[in-house]
Motif scaffolding. Sequence first.
Motif, PDB file in Angstrom:
ATOM      1  N   LYS A 104       0.817  -1.213   0.000  1.00  0.00           N
ATOM      2  CA  LYS A 104       0.000   0.000   0.000  1.00  0.00           C
ATOM      3  C   LYS A 104       0.852   1.265   0.000  1.00  0.00           C
ATOM      4  N   MET A 105       2.002   1.213   0.692  1.00  0.00           N
ATOM      5  CA  MET A 105       2.851   2.387   0.835  1.00  0.00           C
ATOM      6  C   MET A 105       3.908   2.509  -0.251  1.00  0.00           C
ATOM      7  N   GLY A 106       3.808   1.681  -1.269  1.00  0.00           N
ATOM      8  CA  GLY A 106       4.698   1.831  -2.413  1.00  0.00           C
ATOM      9  C   GLY A 106       6.049   1.170  -2.289  1.00  0.00           C
ATOM     10  N   VAL A 107       6.217   0.281  -1.304  1.00  0.00           N
ATOM     11  CA  VAL A 107       7.456  -0.490  -1.208  1.00  0.00           C
ATOM     12  C   VAL A 107       7.572  -1.382  -2.444  1.00  0.00           C
ATOM     13  N   GLU A 108       8.768  -1.503  -2.975  1.00  0.00           N
ATOM     14  CA  GLU A 108       8.947  -2.218  -4.232  1.00  0.00           C
ATOM     15  C   GLU A 108       9.148  -3.720  -4.073  1.00  0.00           C
ATOM     16  N   ARG A 109       9.712  -4.133  -2.948  1.00  0.00           N
ATOM     17  CA  ARG A 109      10.107  -5.538  -2.826  1.00  0.00           C
ATOM     18  C   ARG A 109       9.860  -6.040  -1.409  1.00  0.00           C
ATOM     19  N   TYR A 110       9.346  -7.280  -1.322  1.00  0.00           N
ATOM     20  CA  TYR A 110       9.069  -7.911  -0.033  1.00  0.00           C
ATOM     21  C   TYR A 110       9.633  -9.324  -0.066  1.00  0.00           C
ATOM     22  N   ILE A 111      10.441  -9.668   0.961  1.00  0.00           N
ATOM     23  CA  ILE A 111      11.064 -10.988   1.061  1.00  0.00           C
ATOM     24  C   ILE A 111      10.590 -11.660   2.336  1.00  0.00           C
ATOM     25  N   LEU A 112      10.045 -12.866   2.194  1.00  0.00           N
ATOM     26  CA  LEU A 112       9.578 -13.635   3.342  1.00  0.00           C
ATOM     27  C   LEU A 112      10.510 -14.817   3.578  1.00  0.00           C
ATOM     28  N   PRO A 113      11.317 -14.777   4.632  1.00  0.00           N
ATOM     29  CA  PRO A 113      12.113 -15.951   4.994  1.00  0.00           C
ATOM     30  C   PRO A 113      11.224 -16.986   5.694  1.00  0.00           C
ATOM     31  N   SER A 114      10.860 -18.017   4.977  1.00  0.00           N
ATOM     32  CA  SER A 114      10.035 -19.096   5.497  1.00  0.00           C
ATOM     33  C   SER A 114      10.948 -20.271   5.854  1.00  0.00           C
ATOM     34  N   SER A 115      10.418 -21.481   5.818  1.00  0.00           N
ATOM     35  CA  SER A 115      11.182 -22.626   6.315  1.00  0.00           C
ATOM     36  C   SER A 115      10.884 -23.890   5.525  1.00  0.00           C
ATOM     37  N   CYS A 116      11.925 -24.689   5.294  1.00  0.00           N
ATOM     38  CA  CYS A 116      11.747 -26.004   4.677  1.00  0.00           C
ATOM     39  C   CYS A 116      10.981 -26.955   5.582  1.00  0.00           C
ATOM     40  N   SER A 117      10.764 -26.562   6.825  1.00  0.00           N
ATOM     41  CA  SER A 117      10.020 -27.429   7.743  1.00  0.00           C
ATOM     42  C   SER A 117       8.590 -27.670   7.270  1.00  0.00           C
ATOM     43  N   ILE A 118       8.118 -26.854   6.338  1.00  0.00           N
ATOM     44  CA  ILE A 118       6.758 -27.077   5.849  1.00  0.00           C
ATOM     45  C   ILE A 118       6.656 -28.370   5.031  1.00  0.00           C
ATOM     46  N   TYR A 119       7.799 -28.955   4.630  1.00  0.00           N
ATOM     47  CA  TYR A 119       7.763 -30.246   3.939  1.00  0.00           C
ATOM     48  C   TYR A 119       7.487 -31.391   4.910  1.00  0.00           C
ATOM     49  N   GLY A 120       7.762 -31.165   6.206  1.00  0.00           N
ATOM     50  CA  GLY A 120       7.349 -32.064   7.266  1.00  0.00           C
ATOM     51  C   GLY A 120       7.914 -33.459   7.196  1.00  0.00           C
ATOM     52  N   PHE A 121       7.166 -34.372   6.621  1.00  0.00           N
ATOM     53  CA  PHE A 121       7.616 -35.755   6.466  1.00  0.00           C
ATOM     54  C   PHE A 121       7.420 -36.152   5.017  1.00  0.00           C
ATOM     55  N   GLN A 122       8.459 -36.730   4.436  1.00  0.00           N
ATOM     56  CA  GLN A 122       8.406 -37.186   3.054  1.00  0.00           C
ATOM     57  C   GLN A 122       8.974 -38.596   2.978  1.00  0.00           C
ATOM     58  N   ASP A 123       8.586 -39.319   1.942  1.00  0.00           N
ATOM     59  CA  ASP A 123       9.140 -40.649   1.715  1.00  0.00           C
ATOM     60  C   ASP A 123      10.661 -40.573   1.617  1.00  0.00           C
ATOM     61  N   LYS A 124      11.343 -41.580   2.148  1.00  0.00           N
ATOM     62  CA  LYS A 124      12.799 -41.549   2.220  1.00  0.00           C
ATOM     63  C   LYS A 124      13.473 -41.447   0.854  1.00  0.00           C
ATOM     64  N   ASP A 125      12.782 -41.852  -0.189  1.00  0.00           N
ATOM     65  CA  ASP A 125      13.370 -41.794  -1.534  1.00  0.00           C
ATOM     66  C   ASP A 125      12.988 -40.527  -2.290  1.00  0.00           C
ATOM     67  N   THR A 126      12.194 -39.673  -1.669  1.00  0.00           N
ATOM     68  CA  THR A 126      11.725 -38.453  -2.326  1.00  0.00           C
ATOM     69  C   THR A 126      12.620 -37.272  -1.987  1.00  0.00           C
ATOM     70  N   ILE A 127      12.955 -36.480  -2.989  1.00  0.00           N
ATOM     71  CA  ILE A 127      13.683 -35.230  -2.780  1.00  0.00           C
ATOM     72  C   ILE A 127      12.766 -34.116  -3.261  1.00  0.00           C
ATOM     73  N   VAL A 128      12.287 -33.291  -2.350  1.00  0.00           N
ATOM     74  CA  VAL A 128      11.227 -32.339  -2.672  1.00  0.00           C
ATOM     75  C   VAL A 128      11.796 -31.040  -3.243  1.00  0.00           C
ATOM     76  N   ASP A 129      11.126 -30.533  -4.262  1.00  0.00           N
ATOM     77  CA  ASP A 129      11.460 -29.207  -4.774  1.00  0.00           C
ATOM     78  C   ASP A 129      10.324 -28.249  -4.432  1.00  0.00           C
ATOM     79  N   GLU A 130      10.408 -27.044  -4.960  1.00  0.00           N
ATOM     80  CA  GLU A 130       9.449 -25.996  -4.595  1.00  0.00           C
ATOM     81  C   GLU A 130       8.024 -26.299  -5.054  1.00  0.00           C
ATOM     82  N   TYR A 131       7.863 -27.271  -5.953  1.00  0.00           N
ATOM     83  CA  TYR A 131       6.539 -27.581  -6.490  1.00  0.00           C
ATOM     84  C   TYR A 131       5.937 -28.828  -5.838  1.00  0.00           C
TER      85      TYR A 131
END
Length: 358
Positions: A104-131
């Motif tokens: 709203k105030m005209g800032v040009e760029r916003y960066i959110l440092p989130s976490s890979c912890s959102i992948y939680g639990f995955q199959d041992k043979d899976t390597i997760v990407d951003e999709y």
Amino acid sequence: MKNVLVTGAGGYIGSILVPKLLEKNYTVTVIDRFFFGVDKLQPHNNLTIIHEDCRRLKEEHFIDVDAVIDLVAISNDPSGELFKEVTYEVNFAARVNTAMLAKKMGVERYILPSSCSIYGFQDKDTIVDEYAETNPLTVYAKANEEAENGVLPLAEDNFTVTVMRQATVYGYSPRMRFDLAVNGMTYGAWENGIIPLMRDGSQWRPMVHVEDTTDVMCLLLEADAHMVNGEIFNVGSKRNNYQLGSLAEEIAAALPIDVKIEWYGEPDHRSYRVNFEKIENALNWEANYTAADGALQIYQKLEAGTLEKTEQTITLNWYKELIKWQNIMKQVGMYGGILEIQKNDQLSIAHRSRGVFF
């Protein structure tokens, strides 16, 4: 990107990031409650410090700001589980509100440092990407995912939004944390030659050095908006995908002392391997540090006496300590103080009549 606003700047990552931004000649405004002390940031001509809660930010905080790095968070899973409502307020609602105010105030760029912890639990043979499908297991992870979902739709041509899914961070910081895997293992090894390790050691976890992830934040400030707008980047490296048992062995081998591994607790059900090719290819970035580097760095500081484990270095313990003292202050505080209190007119008159002046 000249004027940068950093929330949560007095924390573990912020106290590394802010000096780095100042060295790059940014003008930096930091907003924090400074639960761990404002002394973690050194005074600088281009640094403005604002003591404020992220849940109370206003439009005026974003005047003349070019970019926001929204670091503020109730950090780690144990804190999130104990302070569930606050974690959602801070890690989710407040950060979405910050992004909305910035836009709203005209800032040009916003960066959110989130976490890979959102992948939680995955199959041992899976390597997760951003999709990949996410699977957050804790309040901390769920709040991060909701924040991502809240800020990404705000991206437009004149408002660049980027999400960083950080691996578990490690390494030395002025606001040190020994409740992080590599850091805690290193301290145990230094203190008594034992690395405490949660069973059963086969679980996968990605790691990233605090210097590396803050380098990415600086990089995202300058990256071509078309390359990063509306994008999610996993931040870490293939080399830093560890099974925790192997991680402990690497740390033990890196230190110049005899170290053994001591198992504890129930098996940790969080396990995920992460693909980091997107950030490496899109931004030509690679991590510089390994867990062995970070462990040796911390060990040397402990040996030199320039680093120690205190109540502040265990996040949840310090939150509890602050709440304990808040309750004590409520019980004993009166008339604006403890021993020294605000003077009323009658007391001042009585003392003046005896030659005592306030």
